[in-house]
Write an enzyme that holds these catalytic residues in place. Structure first.
Site, PDB file in Angstrom:
ATOM      1  N   ARG A  41      10.453   9.218  -7.596  1.00 52.15           N
ATOM      2  CA  ARG A  41       9.521   8.118  -7.329  1.00 52.15           C
ATOM      3  C   ARG A  41       9.896   6.799  -7.990  1.00 52.15           C
ATOM      4  NH1 ARG A  41       3.808  10.681  -8.803  1.00 52.15           N
ATOM      5  NH2 ARG A  41       3.196   8.497  -8.685  1.00 52.15           N
ATOM      6  N   HIS A  87       8.001  11.630   3.486  1.00 48.52           N
ATOM      7  CA  HIS A  87       7.441  11.184   2.207  1.00 48.52           C
ATOM      8  C   HIS A  87       5.932  11.450   2.174  1.00 48.52           C
ATOM      9  CE1 HIS A  87       8.020   8.844  -1.491  1.00 48.52           C
ATOM     10  NE2 HIS A  87       6.860   8.279  -1.254  1.00 48.52           N
ATOM     11  N   TYR A 130      -2.054  -4.636  11.068  1.00 45.30           N
ATOM     12  CA  TYR A 130      -1.969  -6.016  11.529  1.00 45.30           C
ATOM     13  C   TYR A 130      -0.543  -6.567  11.493  1.00 45.30           C
ATOM     14  CZ  TYR A 130      -7.027  -5.942  10.885  1.00 45.30           C
ATOM     15  OH  TYR A 130      -8.358  -5.627  10.968  1.00 45.30           O
TER      16      TYR A 130
END
Length: 823
Positions: A41, A87, A130
């Site tokens: 990570r 993931h 968006y």
């Protein structure tokens, strides 16, 4: 809660109780969690500079076909694909990483092309539903050749898909884009760098594996932030490059401008890395309200898409803008600190790496990628050649092939008979059985023979490549150079040795530092474009500058100016502009050891956007002496003092199309103006014959040039300099590649050249030998003349004393420029 009654017909459930040491269980679980955070990570891989989530985003977008020539798709779709297949850590983490890959103010070379609101330094991005995204062109270099077995693939979290363990990374992404992350017990914070500089350092290390840190820092002098700004103090950078840890200060790029006729202001055009304008405005307002910052009348944010970053800070009347600016550096984010901690994964283990180690890991990765790619291509070409050779055998004796197939009972018998009759392999026989009738034409045979020859040539080339480590390293270097040419951009961050302001000082100490004396100094501009200053405290003679006993790189001087550290001065450029600047932040050199190689490039200091624009001289804006200018087309002009514009930069001569300034000197009426042209003509005449004009004027005829000739050198010599002046000319052939022929040099005393009137052709300054047709370098000034090569290294010139029209002495090395001594 009631328990269900036990069924007597069912056997009793066997209880399984284990005694576990809580401390050991907690320790083991925590270590597993820490390893997962570190490896999966938080920390980037030193080879491709990617964290797992970033690598998975780029790989999945490549797998989805979201190339730069395709349309954008919704970011939510990309996030869903990455989360579902590779993931499983939540959509917010994936989208945050995707946004960072697309932000040009975060990454030096963005890898995702975002469409929509991807946020700013002060505001977050819009939701994934968006915005839209696709791969940016540089990302294609990160993922290229993945289908050619260049890296290992590993299973995803549920073994249903394969993903690359590391990307091929044709771009040195870790150094170029930097990284940041917090793991368990460790953190990483790596600065972005300039792609071209990093590539040059990597190529140098490929050619010189034993190169040390000092050599590499000649190519990578420091970080290069996407937001620009200025780095002050370079000691921390060297510490970081040597040990992997270091810190330095970054400053905003600020200029003092006249906002109105009677009001000055500070204009901020670049901010420190990851500092937004709203944060700066808020800190300024807090400081003014708390009466910690004085002298500010207003703050206006004029940032827009057309002009870019522009934060205007109004200064109250009677306040020194430079003093106010130092307050802002001290008390606001206009000066920020950056701590480098180069922690990355090497072979799965976190390590702290310096510049050389980072480059070595990346170079080793690229060598492995190129080797595996070449092995893959060799195997594929051998397989194809094997089939083509079998097909050619079949076509040459096609009638017998058809007869064998027709007389066979089934496919297996036909295959075995073909192998026996024509000595073919099983693959070749299978391929012939699948042969279409249209391949039996004469033209197809010619095509196959051409393909066979091409495959044999490619196989030989690949075998030669794989048999030579030097050739593989050369190919890696060549591919890096191609990447730099495609995606490289000029440096944005200025590096200076100026001292950062001390932290934690008291109000009284701050006031004392703001009242620091405006000390006299001398500013030096070298012929290679480096600038620095030497301070002299009040009461000491500024003219007593010690000349080093040994000349160093860049030490030939083009222009000097005696001024003070806070006085605004001007730089004359080849485009006919005068750019105002202050020498306050210039590197300060010791007076007993002036070495201009330690200076900063003036083009970076002034942020000149045009690479073709050169700074020719530095001048005083308060002097009563005119500025004499000479152009390539033989125009001369003397700019009348006192009529300069208050703008940060303005024209001092109106140039004709194709013309440019070749020399500029501030001198009085008693000076002698000197032109030297490429056809070896020298003309000098009194400066008093040229009437001073205003800035908008275009000058007057200075030297009459022959067809095809141009002015190489223009200067002005004072009466005190004339007795010691020498003329240096270097002749070569104009047909030779630039820098390939050192040419022949001649050094003559100035009294060898008679004066002529203005607008005449002058006299011959050097006789051309066979093969020579033009001067490449010309210079006139007080001896000794110092010659430098293109890299600033010292070059030897002949002794002075040659006749005016004599031929030159052949040089051993190319001379790019000539200048004066330091002093």
């Amino acid at each position: 809660m009631t328990r269900a009654p036990h069924d007597p017909e069912q056997p009793p459930i066997a209880e399984r109780i284990e005694d576990v040491d809580v401390a050991a269980e907690m320790q083991g679980s925590f270590l597993e969690y820490a390893y997962s955070v570190i490896y999966s990570r938080a920390l980037p891989d030193a080879r491709d500079g990617m964290k797992p989530v970033q690598r998975r985003i780029l790989y999945m977008m490549s797998d989805m076909g979201l190339r730069p020539d395709r349309g954008h798709v919704k970011s939510a779709r990309v996030v869903g694909e990455v989360m579902g297949k590779l993931h499983p850590h939540g959509d917010s983490a994936i989208y945050d990483a995707l946004v960072r890959l697309a932000q040009p103010f975060t990454l030096r070379v963005p890898l995702v092309d975002g469409h929509g609101n991807f946020g700013s330094l002060d505001d977050g991005p819009a939701a994934a539903r968006y915005t839209e995204a696709r791969l940016a062109p540089p990302a294609m270099s990160m993922t290229e050749s993945l289908d050619e077995d260049v890296v290992d693939f590993v299973p995803n979290y549920d073994n249903s898909h394969q993903q690359p363990e590391v990307l091929p990374a044709a771009i040195p992404n870790l150094l170029v884009n930097g990284a940041s992350g917090i793991a368990v017990g460790m953190a990483t914070n790596m600065a972005p760098h300039n792609l071209v500089e990093v590539v040059h350092a990597a190529r140098h290390l490929l050619e010189h594996p034993d190169a040390g840190l000092d050599e590499l820092m000649e190519f990578v002098p420091g970080p290069d932030f996407p937001s620009g700004g200025t780095i002050v103090g370079l000691a921390g950078i060297r510490d970081a490059y040597a040990t992997g840890r270091g810190s330095f200060k970054t400053r905003a790029r600020v200029s003092v401008e006249q906002l109105t006729a009677r009001k000055a202001g500070l204009v901020v055009t670049e901010l420190p890395y990851l500092v937004g304008p709203e944060k700066v405005i808020e800190k300024i307002k807090d400081g003014v309200n708390a009466k910690k910052i004085t002298g500010i009348s207003d703050v206006t944010d004029l940032t827009d898409r057309k002009r870019g970053m522009r934060l205007v800070i109004g200064i109250k009347t009677g306040f020194n803008p430079q003093a106010v600016l130092e307050q802002l550096y001290r008390l606001t984010p206009l000066e920020d600190s950056f701590n480098i901690n180069n922690v990355a994964l090497v072979d799965g283990q976190p390590q702290t790496l310096g510049l050389r180690e980072l480059l070595l890991v990346y170079i080793g990765h690229r060598i492995r990628v190129v080797t595996r790619r070449s092995e893959f291509r060799l195997a594929r070409r051998r397989e194809r050649l094997h089939l083509v050779e079998g097909l050619l055998i079949a076509i040459l004796d096609i009638d017998e092939v058809i007869q064998v197939i027709r007389t066979s009972d089934d496919t297996d018998q036909a295959r075995h008979r073909l192998q026996d009759v024509f000595d073919l392999s099983q693959l070749q026989a299978e391929y012939i059985l699948e042969l279409r009738l249209r391949r039996l034409t004469k033209f197809s045979r010619i095509e196959l023979e051409a393909e066979r020859d091409k495959l044999q040539a490619e196989i030989a080339e690949l075998e030669e490549l794989l048999g030579s480590e030097a050739r593989i390293r050369a190919l890696v270097s060549e591919e890096l150079e191609q990447v730099a040419e495609l995606y490289g951009t000029p440096r944005r961050t200025l590096l200076t040795e100026a001292k950062a302001l001390p932290a934690g000082a008291s109000r009284k100490a701050v006031a004392a530092s703001l009242e620091h004396a405006d000390v006299p100094c001398r500013v030096f501009l070298s012929v290679t474009g480096r600038i620095a200053r030497v301070d002299r405290p009040e009461g000491e003679d500024i003219l007593a500058i010690t000349v080093p006993a040994r000349r160093s790189k860049h030490d030939a001087v083009a222009s000097t100016l005696d001024t003070t550290s806070r006085t605004e001065i001007g730089a004359i450029t080849s485009k006919g502009r005068l750019v105002r600047f202050s020498p306050l932040d210039l590197p300060t050199l010791p007076a007993n050891s002036v070495q201009l190689g330690a200076g900063v490039r003036i083009a970076d200091y002034l942020a000149l956007s045009d690479r073709a624009e050169r700074v020719l001289a530095i001048v005083s804006l308060t002097s009563e002496q005119p500025i004499a200018l000479g152009t390539k087309q033989g125009i001369v002009k003397r700019v009348a003092p006192g009529g300069y514009s208050n703008r940060p930069d303005f024209e001092v001569i109106s140039l004709k199309p194709g013309d440019e300034v070749v020399g500029a000197v501030q001198s009085g009426d008693d000076a002698e103006l000197v032109f030297i042209a490429s056809d070896a003509q020298l003309l000098h005449f009194p400066a008093s014959s040229v009437r001073p004009q205003g800035c908008p004027a275009g000058g007057m005829a200075g030297m009459k040039l022959s067809a095809g000739a141009r002015v190489l050198s223009f200067t002005a010599l004072t009466p005190a300099e004339l007795e010691s002046t020498v003329v240096v000319t270097i002749a070569a052939t104009s047909d030779t590649l630039l820098g390939a022929d050192p040419g022949a040099a001649k050094v003559s005393t100035f009294d060898e050249f008679p004066g002529k009137g203005r607008a005449t052709g002058g006299v011959r300054a050097q006789r051309f030998l066979k093969g020579q047709d033009a001067l490449t370098v010309a210079w006139a000034g007080p001896e000794p003349a110092y010659a430098l090569g293109a890299d600033g290294s010292v070059r030897a010139l002949p002794e002075a004393g040659a006749k005016r029209d004599a031929s030159g002495v052949q040089l051993d090395a190319v001379v790019s420029a000539v200048g004066r001594r330091i002093g």
